[in-house]
Motif scaffolding. Structure first.
Motif, PDB file in Angstrom:
ATOM      1  N   LEU A   1       0.838  -1.189   0.000  1.00  0.00           N
ATOM      2  CA  LEU A   1       0.000   0.000   0.000  1.00  0.00           C
ATOM      3  C   LEU A   1       0.874   1.241   0.000  1.00  0.00           C
ATOM      4  CD1 LEU A   1      -1.397  -2.383   1.722  1.00  0.00           C
ATOM      5  CD2 LEU A   1      -2.882  -0.619   2.615  1.00  0.00           C
ATOM      6  N   PRO A   2       0.445   2.326  -0.621  1.00  0.00           N
ATOM      7  CA  PRO A   2       1.228   3.572  -0.535  1.00  0.00           C
ATOM      8  C   PRO A   2       1.146   4.153   0.870  1.00  0.00           C
ATOM      9  CG  PRO A   2      -0.848   3.951  -1.681  1.00  0.00           C
ATOM     10  CD  PRO A   2      -0.746   2.475  -1.467  1.00  0.00           C
ATOM     11  N   TRP A   3       2.277   4.688   1.346  1.00  0.00           N
ATOM     12  CA  TRP A   3       2.306   5.335   2.666  1.00  0.00           C
ATOM     13  C   TRP A   3       2.401   6.832   2.482  1.00  0.00           C
ATOM     14  CZ3 TRP A   3       5.574   8.650   5.246  1.00  0.00           C
ATOM     15  CH2 TRP A   3       5.320   8.828   6.616  1.00  0.00           C
ATOM     16  N   SER A   4       1.758   7.556   3.368  1.00  0.00           N
ATOM     17  CA  SER A   4       1.916   9.004   3.450  1.00  0.00           C
ATOM     18  C   SER A   4       1.758   9.391   4.906  1.00  0.00           C
ATOM     19  CB  SER A   4       0.880   9.733   2.589  1.00  0.00           C
ATOM     20  OG  SER A   4      -0.410   9.615   3.181  1.00  0.00           O
ATOM     21  N   GLU A   5       2.013  10.657   5.218  1.00  0.00           N
ATOM     22  CA  GLU A   5       1.873  11.107   6.597  1.00  0.00           C
ATOM     23  C   GLU A   5       0.429  11.005   7.089  1.00  0.00           C
ATOM     24  OE1 GLU A   5       3.640  14.884   7.277  1.00  0.00           O
ATOM     25  OE2 GLU A   5       5.615  14.275   6.520  1.00  0.00           O
ATOM     26  N   ALA A   6      -0.505  10.887   6.145  1.00  0.00           N
ATOM     27  CA  ALA A   6      -1.913  10.750   6.517  1.00  0.00           C
ATOM     28  C   ALA A   6      -2.340   9.287   6.619  1.00  0.00           C
ATOM     29  CB  ALA A   6      -2.790  11.477   5.495  1.00  0.00           C
ATOM     30  N   TYR A   7      -1.399   8.357   6.543  1.00  0.00           N
ATOM     31  CA  TYR A   7      -1.754   6.934   6.581  1.00  0.00           C
ATOM     32  C   TYR A   7      -2.478   6.603   7.879  1.00  0.00           C
ATOM     33  CZ  TYR A   7      -1.307   1.860   6.312  1.00  0.00           C
ATOM     34  OH  TYR A   7      -1.567   0.509   6.275  1.00  0.00           O
ATOM     35  N   ASP A   8      -3.621   5.946   7.754  1.00  0.00           N
ATOM     36  CA  ASP A   8      -4.443   5.570   8.904  1.00  0.00           C
ATOM     37  C   ASP A   8      -4.586   4.055   8.924  1.00  0.00           C
ATOM     38  OD1 ASP A   8      -6.273   5.172  10.904  1.00  0.00           O
ATOM     39  OD2 ASP A   8      -7.891   6.330   9.968  1.00  0.00           O
ATOM     40  N   PRO A   9      -3.975   3.365   9.897  1.00  0.00           N
ATOM     41  CA  PRO A   9      -4.087   1.899   9.931  1.00  0.00           C
ATOM     42  C   PRO A   9      -5.527   1.408   9.999  1.00  0.00           C
ATOM     43  CG  PRO A   9      -2.381   2.666  11.440  1.00  0.00           C
ATOM     44  CD  PRO A   9      -3.115   3.885  10.978  1.00  0.00           C
ATOM     45  N   ALA A  10      -6.411   2.197  10.600  1.00  0.00           N
ATOM     46  CA  ALA A  10      -7.817   1.789  10.702  1.00  0.00           C
ATOM     47  C   ALA A  10      -8.572   1.986   9.395  1.00  0.00           C
ATOM     48  CB  ALA A  10      -8.504   2.571  11.826  1.00  0.00           C
ATOM     49  N   ASN A  11      -8.038   2.814   8.515  1.00  0.00           N
ATOM     50  CA  ASN A  11      -8.685   3.085   7.232  1.00  0.00           C
ATOM     51  C   ASN A  11      -7.616   3.226   6.160  1.00  0.00           C
ATOM     52  OD1 ASN A  11     -10.716   3.661   5.360  1.00  0.00           O
ATOM     53  ND2 ASN A  11     -10.628   5.868   5.793  1.00  0.00           N
ATOM     54  N   PRO A  12      -6.910   2.150   5.850  1.00  0.00           N
ATOM     55  CA  PRO A  12      -5.760   2.236   4.940  1.00  0.00           C
ATOM     56  C   PRO A  12      -6.209   2.461   3.506  1.00  0.00           C
ATOM     57  CG  PRO A  12      -6.204  -0.048   5.504  1.00  0.00           C
ATOM     58  CD  PRO A  12      -7.127   0.782   6.354  1.00  0.00           C
ATOM     59  N   PRO A  13      -5.313   2.984   2.663  1.00  0.00           N
ATOM     60  CA  PRO A  13      -5.638   3.174   1.246  1.00  0.00           C
ATOM     61  C   PRO A  13      -5.722   1.835   0.521  1.00  0.00           C
ATOM     62  CG  PRO A  13      -3.332   3.661   1.657  1.00  0.00           C
ATOM     63  CD  PRO A  13      -3.952   3.428   3.000  1.00  0.00           C
ATOM     64  N   ALA A  14      -6.197   1.881  -0.698  1.00  0.00           N
ATOM     65  CA  ALA A  14      -6.291   0.671  -1.504  1.00  0.00           C
ATOM     66  C   ALA A  14      -4.896   0.152  -1.838  1.00  0.00           C
ATOM     67  CB  ALA A  14      -7.062   0.965  -2.792  1.00  0.00           C
ATOM     68  N   PRO A  15      -4.734  -1.173  -1.895  1.00  0.00           N
ATOM     69  CA  PRO A  15      -3.416  -1.730  -2.241  1.00  0.00           C
ATOM     70  C   PRO A  15      -2.982  -1.317  -3.640  1.00  0.00           C
ATOM     71  CG  PRO A  15      -4.838  -3.420  -1.288  1.00  0.00           C
ATOM     72  CD  PRO A  15      -5.704  -2.222  -1.563  1.00  0.00           C
ATOM     73  N   GLU A  16      -1.676  -1.101  -3.782  1.00  0.00           N
ATOM     74  CA  GLU A  16      -1.120  -0.824  -5.104  1.00  0.00           C
ATOM     75  C   GLU A  16      -0.700  -2.112  -5.798  1.00  0.00           C
ATOM     76  OE1 GLU A  16       2.525   1.902  -6.789  1.00  0.00           O
ATOM     77  OE2 GLU A  16       1.210   2.728  -5.241  1.00  0.00           O
ATOM     78  N   ARG A  17      -0.274  -3.095  -5.028  1.00  0.00           N
ATOM     79  CA  ARG A  17       0.070  -4.419  -5.543  1.00  0.00           C
ATOM     80  C   ARG A  17      -0.369  -5.473  -4.531  1.00  0.00           C
ATOM     81  NH1 ARG A  17       0.851  -2.194  -9.682  1.00  0.00           N
ATOM     82  NH2 ARG A  17       2.480  -2.530 -11.242  1.00  0.00           N
ATOM     83  N   THR A  18      -0.833  -6.614  -5.057  1.00  0.00           N
ATOM     84  CA  THR A  18      -1.284  -7.707  -4.193  1.00  0.00           C
ATOM     85  C   THR A  18      -0.687  -9.009  -4.706  1.00  0.00           C
ATOM     86  OG1 THR A  18      -3.369  -6.568  -3.728  1.00  0.00           O
ATOM     87  CG2 THR A  18      -3.282  -8.920  -3.252  1.00  0.00           C
ATOM     88  N   TRP A  19      -0.154  -9.807  -3.804  1.00  0.00           N
ATOM     89  CA  TRP A  19       0.359 -11.122  -4.145  1.00  0.00           C
ATOM     90  C   TRP A  19      -0.780 -12.143  -4.176  1.00  0.00           C
ATOM     91  CZ3 TRP A  19       3.239  -7.596  -1.621  1.00  0.00           C
ATOM     92  CH2 TRP A  19       4.591  -7.481  -1.944  1.00  0.00           C
ATOM     93  N   PRO A  20      -0.699 -13.151  -5.030  1.00  0.00           N
ATOM     94  CA  PRO A  20      -1.660 -14.257  -4.929  1.00  0.00           C
ATOM     95  C   PRO A  20      -1.502 -14.964  -3.580  1.00  0.00           C
ATOM     96  CG  PRO A  20      -0.453 -14.328  -7.013  1.00  0.00           C
ATOM     97  CD  PRO A  20       0.228 -13.314  -6.155  1.00  0.00           C
TER      98      PRO A  20
END
Length: 507
Positions: A210-229
C-alpha cells in the motif's frame, strides 16, 4: 565541511556539523501489529525510554510498572519485546524471573503467554546492570560483549529504546524481510511463520503493498497498489518456516534521497474466512550496490558525501530528539549538501532510521562492535574467543531489526578493531571478515564495511580513518590520498577531522 574532491576519493564520510533546528513533530510508521507501547513515565525508574541511555555513570537501574493486558487479546500469544536494555539485566513478571537479557542495544523478546491473562494486570519489573556490570565487563576487566563506546565510563545504561507488549496468533508471522530488486523490477518478501499449536495447521499467506503518506491511517488504509496471490501452506506442530513471495513490479515508485517514496507491506495469515495473524511493515523500493569503484542507487552511480554522528554526541542532544531530528536532517541535506550519515559509536534508536526513511538520507549503520584503546594491548585468547562468540550472537538480532529500512545502504560491522590499531582486541583480518560474514548471512542485499580497518581490501569496499599521517601518507596532506585508492573498490575516509561534542553557545 565540504565533500572531498571526487577525483580523490569516490565515497567519503567526514568531520562534524552544527545547525539550528525547528521542532517539527515527525510522522511515524504504522504499528507493527496488535501491540501496547510501554513508553511513558514509570512509577519506578522514571521516563521510559531514555533514548541512548543514561548520560551519567550508572551501576544499576530498576524499573517497575503495572501493565494491563487488553481483554480482546484472549486466544493470542503475548510477548514482551524490546529494542535496547543496556547493558544486561533481569525481567520479572509478578516477582518471577522470565528473562535475563545481555548485550547492549540488542533487541529481544520473551513469551509471557503462560504468565499473564487478557483482561488482567501484572507487575513488570526490569533490573539492569550498567556498562561495568559483571556480565558485560568480567571481573578481570575484559569485556565479554561489545559496548559501543570508546571508554568504560559507565554511561548509556537503562531502557535505551522502545519496548512493547505484542499479541500474536497461535499461527503467526514472526519476521519479514523485504528485498526490492530494482534491476529485475520485482519485490521478494520472505516471511518467517510459526505454528505454536500441537496440531498441523493449513493456512494461507496474503500480502499487499500500500502507498504510505503522513496521513496513513491503519484503521482506514488506502487501496493496495500491488497484491500477491494467496500462498497456501501447512505447518507441522511447533514448526517454523520461511516462505518467499515474488512479485513482478516494474513500475514501482523508487525511493531516493530526492523522492523518498515509501510503501506499507500488509501481511496476513488466514484460515477460511478468519484472520489468524497480521503485521504491517514500512519499506522503500530501492537497491544499493557496489559496481566496480562506485556505489549505485537504483542503478545510478552515487557518491556518499556526509558526516559521522554518535547518538547523543557530536551535535547537541537537543538536535537529535524525535521532535527536532526531522529538521536537523533537512538542514543537513538542504544547507550542507550532505546525502549520507554514519551513525557511529552507539547504535542509534529506531526513530532515527524511521526519520531518515522519510527525509531521504543514506545511512551507514554501525553496530556496537567498537574498538577501544587499552594499554594492555592484547586480549587473552580465551576471553577473545568468548567476546567474538558474543559478537556473532549480537549481530544477527540487531541487523534483523533494522534491515527493512530503505535509508540504510551500508552496514558497518566493526569500527577500528583490526591489526592496525593498538587496541587490546587485536582482531585479525580473518576475524574481522568472519563478523562481516555473519552480517551478510542475515542481509545479503547490502555492502558491508569495516570502518577504519583498511587491511580488509578484498571485500565490498575499503575504509580509512585519519590517513593524514605516515606511513599511509608520507607528506601528511590530502594531495597524497590518491595513492591510497584500491583498484576496483570504492575507497573512502570514514574519519579525518578530530571532532568533539558541542552544546549551544560552546562553538
Amino acid at each position: 565541511t565540504s565533500p572531498m574532491p571526487r577525483t580523490t576519493f569516490r565515497s567519503s564520510l567526514l568531520g562534524t556539523v552544527a545547525c539550528a533546528c525547528l521542532a517539527v513533530l515527525p510522522a511515524a510508521p504504522p504499528p507493527l501489529r496488535t501491540e501496547l507501547p510501554l513508553a511513558g513515565d514509570w512509577p519506578v525508574g522514571g521516563s521510559v525510554p531514555v533514548y541512548g541511555g543514561s548520560s551519567t555513570p550508572v551501576e544499576r537501574l530498576s524499573y517497575a510498572r503495572t501493565v494491563t493486558v487488553p481483554a480482546e487479546w484472549a486466544g493470542n500469544r503475548i510477548q514482551l519485546e524490546w529494542s535496547a536494555l543496556n547493558f544486561a539485566g533481569e525481567i520479572f513478571v509478578d516477582g518471577q524471573r522470565v528473562a535475563n537479557p545481555v548485550g547492549a542495544w540488542r533487541p529481544g523478546s520473551v513469551d509471557l503467554t503462560d504468565r499473564v491473562r487478557p483482561g488482567a494486570s501484572f507487575e513488570l519489573r526490569i533490573e539492569l546492570e550498567g556498562m561495568t556490570g559483571p556480565r558485560t565487563l568480567g571481573t578481570d576487566g575484559w569485556e565479554r560483549w561489545p559496548v559501543g563506546n570508546q571508554r568504560f565510563d559507565g554511561r548509556f545504561a537503562g531502557i535505551a529504546d522502545d519496548l512493547w507488549l505484542r499479541a500474536y496468533g497461535e499461527v503467526s508471522i514472526r519476521d519479514t524481510f523485504i528485498q526490492p530488486d530494482v534491476a529485475r523490477g520485482r519485490l521478494v518478501v520472505t516471511h518467517t511463520v510459526r505454528n505454536d499449536t500441537a496440531a498441523p495447521q493449513a493456512v494461507r499467506l496474503h500480502a499487499a503493498a500500500l502507498p504510505w503518506s503522513e496521513a496513513y491511517d491503519p484503521a482506514n488504509p488506502p487501496a493496495p497498489e500491488r497484491t500477491w496471490p494467496a500462498l497456501p501452506f501447512t505447518l507441522a506442530p511447533g514448526e517454523t518456516r520461511e516462505l518467499a513471495l515474488h512479485l513482478d513490479w516494474p513500475d514501482a515508485r523508487l525511493w531516493t534521497p530526492d523522492t523518498p517514496h515509501l510503501y506499507v507491506l500488509r501481511s496476513e495469515l488466514r484460515r477460511g474466512d478468519g484472520r489468524l495473524d497480521a503485521e504491517t511493515r514500512r519499506f522503500g523500493f530501492r537497491e544499493f550496490r557496489v559496481q566496480g569503484e562506485r556505489f549505485s542507487l537504483n542503478g545510478v552511480p552515487t557518491t556518499l558525501r556526509g558526516d559521522y554522528l554518535g547518538f547523543g554526541g557530536y551535535i547537541p542532544v537537543a538536535m537529535q530528539t524525535p521532535a527536532a531530528l526531522p529538521e536537523t536532517y533537512r538542514l543537513l541535506k538542504r544547507d550542507l549538501g550532505i546525502n549520507a550519515l554514519r551513525w557511529h559509536l552507539r547504535p542509534a534508536p529506531g526513530y532515527v532510521y524511521d526519520l531518515a526513511d522519510e527525509v531521504g538520507l543514506l545511512i551507514v549503520a554501525e553496530t556496537s562492535v567498537y574498538g577501544r584503546p587499552d594499554p594492555r594491548l592484547h586480549m587473552p585468547p580465551d576471553v577473545k574467543a568468548e567476546f567474538l562468540a558474543n559478537v556473532h550472537a549480537w549481530l544477527p538480532d540487531w541487523i534483523r531489526s533494522r534491515r527493512n529500512h530503505p535509508s540504510i545502504v551500508v552496514w558497518s560491522a566493526i569500527n577500528e578493531m583490526g591489526p592496525k590499531y593498538r587496541n587490546h582486541q587485536g582482531l585479525t583480518v580473518e576475524e574481522l571478515k568472519a563478523a562481516g560474514a555473519v552480517v551478510r548471512a542475515v542481509d545479503p542485499t547490502r555492502p558491508v564495511l569495516y570502518h577504519g580497518n583498511a587491511e580488509v581490501r578484498d571485500e565490498d569496499m575499503v575504509s580509512y580513518h585519519y590517513p593524514g599521517r605516515p606511513p599511509e601518507n608520507p607528506r601528511g596532506d590530502i594531495y597524497q590520498w590518491r595513492r591510497l585508492l584500491v583498484p576496483g573498490k570504492p575507497t573512502g575516509v570514514g574519519e579525518y577531522f578530530q571532532t568533539s561534542p558541542t552544546a549551544p553557545g560552546q562553538g
